[in-house]
Design an enzyme around this catalytic site. Structure first.
Site, short mmCIF file in Angstrom:
data_model
loop_
_atom_site.label_atom_id
_atom_site.label_comp_id
_atom_site.label_asym_id
_atom_site.label_seq_id
_atom_site.Cartn_x
_atom_site.Cartn_y
_atom_site.Cartn_z
N ARG A 242 36.44 3.45 -26.80
CA ARG A 242 36.62 4.37 -28.05
C ARG A 242 37.47 5.66 -27.81
NH1 ARG A 242 32.66 1.66 -30.30
NH2 ARG A 242 33.35 0.49 -32.29
N ASP B 234 39.76 2.63 -31.71
CA ASP B 234 38.64 2.02 -32.56
C ASP B 234 38.96 0.65 -32.55
OD1 ASP B 234 37.01 3.31 -35.16
OD2 ASP B 234 37.64 1.01 -34.99
N ASP C 34 16.87 -13.39 -26.86
CA ASP C 34 17.22 -12.63 -25.83
C ASP C 34 17.31 -13.62 -24.45
OD1 ASP C 34 18.19 -10.27 -24.53
OD2 ASP C 34 16.22 -10.00 -23.80
N HIS D 276 19.28 -18.33 -21.58
CA HIS D 276 19.27 -18.44 -20.11
C HIS D 276 18.21 -19.77 -19.85
CE1 HIS D 276 21.23 -14.74 -19.97
NE2 HIS D 276 20.11 -14.04 -20.21
C1 BG6 Z 1 19.44 -10.34 -20.27
C2 BG6 Z 1 18.64 -9.87 -21.34
O1 BG6 Z 1 20.24 -11.46 -20.64
O2 BG6 Z 1 18.71 -10.77 -18.94
C3 BG6 Z 1 17.53 -8.79 -20.59
O3 BG6 Z 1 19.18 -9.37 -22.22
C4 BG6 Z 1 16.75 -9.21 -19.45
O4 BG6 Z 1 16.51 -8.61 -21.65
C5 BG6 Z 1 17.82 -9.75 -18.60
O5 BG6 Z 1 16.35 -8.30 -18.82
C6 BG6 Z 1 17.14 -10.50 -17.20
O6 BG6 Z 1 18.29 -10.83 -16.25
P1 BG6 Z 1 17.86 -11.00 -14.67
O7 BG6 Z 1 19.01 -11.20 -14.18
O8 BG6 Z 1 17.24 -9.55 -14.14
O9 BG6 Z 1 16.65 -11.92 -14.81
#
Ligand code: BG6
Length: 514
Positions: A59, A100, A252, A257
């Protein structure tokens, strides 16, 4: 197991295509901690062509020069590898554009700058736009780029967009975001990034499973008793309380993951290594996970939130005392799930997943526990219960693989002990320092989307996660905080497995010896 000297089959066998990388969110942590160091590492390892430049967008109004100087100071304070002549070469390719994200003028200005930068660096009209911003502005940025004509591909020039996580906060919002992106982008142009897929051991899963003849025949319900996937973090929510309190561990870590880890463990062999062949198999696995009813969620999941405790010998506050977290927050910082895959290979083999913040230590691993021998042959020697063989894939912080077997202790009597056949990634020798984003950025620049989430994978993952989140929202947890920082999570997570006469593998027990 040790590394022997076969000729490495290297995917990095050519330089990335000429291009400009535009990073929205250039003032943010992700850019300085990961993206710029990763691009610098790629350049230092000669994987980027000379026809390459980076444009940061944020920004605040700044000149290119001030942006370069500020960024250099900040990046170098965070990472030692970004010092020296290789950084000077890299920083000379850094540019800046401001505005922006909701205003058309921002994209007009960016368009004009891209023409300039392209002329100077001969980047052939190819551009990657990286959305390293809060998710609330993903759709707005893509719409702005579309209106300014910046996403149009013509005459062999490509335009790609990398979208950071979280991709939606439930099924409906993920579908809505996909809809917005598809108004101006084809699926082929969208790269939904997941940094777990950039980790070495995660990529090694495919090689381990499909590059070894001995593995596949036993990788199924006939030989495998159950699978455990643990992603444990010792850190709390750090400075991200505001974001995390609206997310929780399922959104998260688990929906993205961990479901990806599960897909790699459980998928069928793809017909080729082409991106679509691999992603087709992954999505089939996710679609085979049966979404739970409300009652099943209560039976098959456990949620937790950390209270105050000790981590690494230091007293740390509870989640509700963290900054930007509501004092009576009901957000889960821990979850354990028992998932069932309804397909031929995995019918009746439970997959147990757990992840949490402020656990005993940082450790991520995948445990494949095999069935016990069918006959207690050693009963006469007073050995009734023989522990099962386990294959433990250590994802981080140490990367490697252990196969736990039984062996006889030398001596006149039959006595058994668990021994490990271990392979440690360190056996490959010292690897250049990496952020984990190198591979993913490089892949996007060569147009390989294998390691990125496809639209249907996102949908399938939310179809599993959303009923869990809904059932939890209907019945707010009454016992939070229910685990102490520095412990291994709530007692109910142990009971989840104890009901099935199983137990979690304690990470220390499997990886400390190496
Ligand atoms: C992120 C999450 O995607 O991965 C975080 O938002 C988490 O909360 C992180 O701490 C963990 O990643 P890594 O590579 O450190 O295991």
């Amino acid at each position: 197991m040790t590394a022997t000297d076969e000729k490495p089959a290297c995917a990095f066998d050519r330089k990335a295509d000429p291009c400009i990388i535009v990073i929205f969110g250039a003032a943010g942590d992700l850019n300085k901690r990961k993206l710029l160091p990763a691009l610098h590492n790629l350049r230092a390892n000669r994987l980027l062509p000379d026809e390459f430049a980076v444009v940061g967008v944020a920004r605040r109004e700044l000149s290119h020069q001030v942006f370069r100087e500020q960024t250099t100071r900040e990046v170098q304070a965070l990472s030692a590898t970004t010092r020296g002549p290789s950084w000077i070469d890299f920083a000379a390719r850094l540019y800046y554009s401001y505005g922006d994200f909701g205003e058309g003028a921002t994209y007009e200005r960016l368009a004009a700058q891209l023409i300039e930068v392209e002329k100077r660096h001969h980047t052939a009209g190819n551009v990657v736009f990286y959305l390293a911003t809060p998710p609330t502005v993903f759709a707005e940025i893509v719409a702005g780029l579309g209106r300014a004509g910046l996403l149009t591909e013509r005459d062999g020039k490509w335009r790609r967009v990398i979208v950071e996580k979280p991709f939606g906060r439930d099924l409906a919002s993920a579908e809505a975001l996909n809809y917005e992106l598809h108004k101006v982008l084809s699926e082929k142009q969208i790269y939904r990034i997941d940094h777990y897929l950039g980790k070495e051991t995660v990529q090694n899963l495919l090689v381990f499973r499909f590059g070894n003849g001995v593995v596949e025949p036993i990788w199924n319900r006939r030989y495998v008793d159950h699978v455990q996937i643990t992603v444990a973090e010792d850190l709390g929510v750090e400075r991200r309380g505001g974001y995390y309190d609206k997310a929780g561990v399922v959104r998260d870590m688990i929906q993205n993951h961990m479901f990806q880890l599960l897909a790699l463990v459980a998928m069928e062999p793809p017909s080729t290594l082409a991106a679509e062949a691999v992603r087709n198999e992954k999505v089939k696995v996710l679609e085979a996970i049966r979404p739970m009813s409300g009652d099943e969620v209560i039976r098959n999941t456990v949620r937790g939130q950390y209270g105050a405790g000790m981590v690494g010998g230091k007293a740390v506050p509870g989640y509700r005392e963290e900054s930007d977290v509501a004092p009576a927050s009901n957000t889960e910082t821990y979850a354990a799930l028992e998932l069932s895959l309804e397909n031929w290979r995995w019918a009746k083999v439970p997959f147990y997943l757990r992840s949490g913040k402020r656990l005993g230590r940082r450790d991520s691993e995948i445990v494949i526990q095999f069935r016990r021998p069918p006959l207690a042959l050693f009963r006469q020697a007073g050995i009734d219960q023989i522990g099962a063989n386990r294959l433990v894939i250590h994802v981080q912080p140490d990367e490697g693989i252990d196969l736990q077997m039984k062996a006889k202790i030398p001596g006149p009597r039959i006595q058994l002990r668990t021994v490990k056949l271990s392979f440690n990634y360190a056996d490959f020798g010292e690897q250049p320092e990496a952020t984990g984003y190198e591979r993913l950025l490089y892949d996007c620049m060569i147009g390989d989307s294998t390691l990125f989430h496809r639209e249907d994978m996102v949908r399938a993952a939310w179809q599993i996660a959303t009923p869990i989140l809904e059932a939890w929202a209907e019945r707010p947890a009454a016992d939070f905080p229910n685990y102490a920082a520095g412990s291994w999570g709530p007692a109910a997570a142990d009971e989840l497995l104890a009901c099935d006469r199983r137990s979690w593998v304690v990470p220390e027990a499997v990886s400390k010896k190496r």
